[in-house]
Write a protein that holds these residues in place. Sequence first.
Motif, PDB file in Angstrom:
ATOM      1  N   CYS A  28       0.857  -1.180   0.000  1.00  0.00           N
ATOM      2  CA  CYS A  28       0.000   0.000   0.000  1.00  0.00           C
ATOM      3  C   CYS A  28       0.898   1.236   0.000  1.00  0.00           C
ATOM      4  O   CYS A  28       1.796   1.351   0.832  1.00  0.00           O
ATOM      5  CB  CYS A  28      -0.898  -0.010   1.236  1.00  0.00           C
ATOM      6  SG  CYS A  28      -1.828   1.511   1.521  1.00  0.00           S
ATOM      7  N   PRO A  58      -3.928  -0.404   5.608  1.00  0.00           N
ATOM      8  CA  PRO A  58      -3.865  -1.786   5.117  1.00  0.00           C
ATOM      9  C   PRO A  58      -5.178  -2.542   5.322  1.00  0.00           C
ATOM     10  O   PRO A  58      -5.531  -3.410   4.513  1.00  0.00           O
ATOM     11  CB  PRO A  58      -2.724  -2.398   5.934  1.00  0.00           C
ATOM     12  CG  PRO A  58      -1.827  -1.252   6.231  1.00  0.00           C
ATOM     13  CD  PRO A  58      -2.760  -0.105   6.476  1.00  0.00           C
ATOM     14  N   VAL A 106      -0.488  -7.489   3.597  1.00  0.00           N
ATOM     15  CA  VAL A 106      -0.404  -6.113   3.101  1.00  0.00           C
ATOM     16  C   VAL A 106       0.701  -5.365   3.833  1.00  0.00           C
ATOM     17  O   VAL A 106       0.677  -5.238   5.063  1.00  0.00           O
ATOM     18  CB  VAL A 106      -1.741  -5.368   3.270  1.00  0.00           C
ATOM     19  CG1 VAL A 106      -1.611  -3.941   2.747  1.00  0.00           C
ATOM     20  CG2 VAL A 106      -2.860  -6.100   2.547  1.00  0.00           C
TER      21      VAL A 106
END
Length: 278
Positions: free
Chosen positions: A81, A97, A111
Amino acid sequence: MSANDYVPVDFQNEVSPAAFGPPTRRDFLKRLGGGIVVFVAIGGTGIAQEAFRAAGERPRPSLPTDFNAFLRIGEDGRITCFTGKIEMGQGPITSLPQMLADELEVSPDVVDIVMGDTDLCPWDMGTWGSMTTRFFGPPLRAAAAEAKAVLIELAADALKVPAGRLVAADGAVHDEQDTARRVTYGQLAKGQKIERHLTVKPTVKDFADFKVMGKSALRRDSREKVTGAAKYSADIRLPGMRYAKVLRPPAHGATLKSVNTAPAREIAGVEVVEQGDF
């Protein structure tokens, strides 16, 4: 220094109607008395952009429309991200996330997040005004929703199955009639920028469909916060680093008449920087 070192403020003129046009952003906030200013975003640019124009300032750059600017899928299936925001204790290192994971149908555990990297995500207004969740969250979710829809299209090509029969779950796309027929996000993206985009953008999830958002989760930086290992700007130490003290006037709008900096100049290692010398 004392108040006598400053020209007094003409408060009557300061609040007169003529004083309001055209104000700078600082003037605008100053005249509100330092309170909270709330801008409501409408459409792509929103009232906030119009407010910058009204204040005589150039509107801030809009966020990218390409979902690749917000996320990257690695060959191993891990998702990164990207955000221009930074962690200042407010928790986006955990919450962003979560948003991305929910829209992409993956676990938050896969993530990773890159924050405040001006090479990878230079397109933000900064971390201020409680704007991370309210203003950055929706476009992040929209980017993830489009990425998921594109991944389903790519999976339809790879599996030779109609996109309407495919389901995204746990970082992969599978045939709902034959779950053994599946392809992972990592296999589809191959760690590269995804070139396909959608003409009609998908909608984000309804809150009733949230699987990750809205659920309690341990903050990713909990241990660092509790042990004091978390680093903030005040913790930064660089070779040759200097520390500054700003001398401020006693009131808004006051103009400096004079100041005696001689005592400060006599202190070893102190450098006095006056207005205009920056």
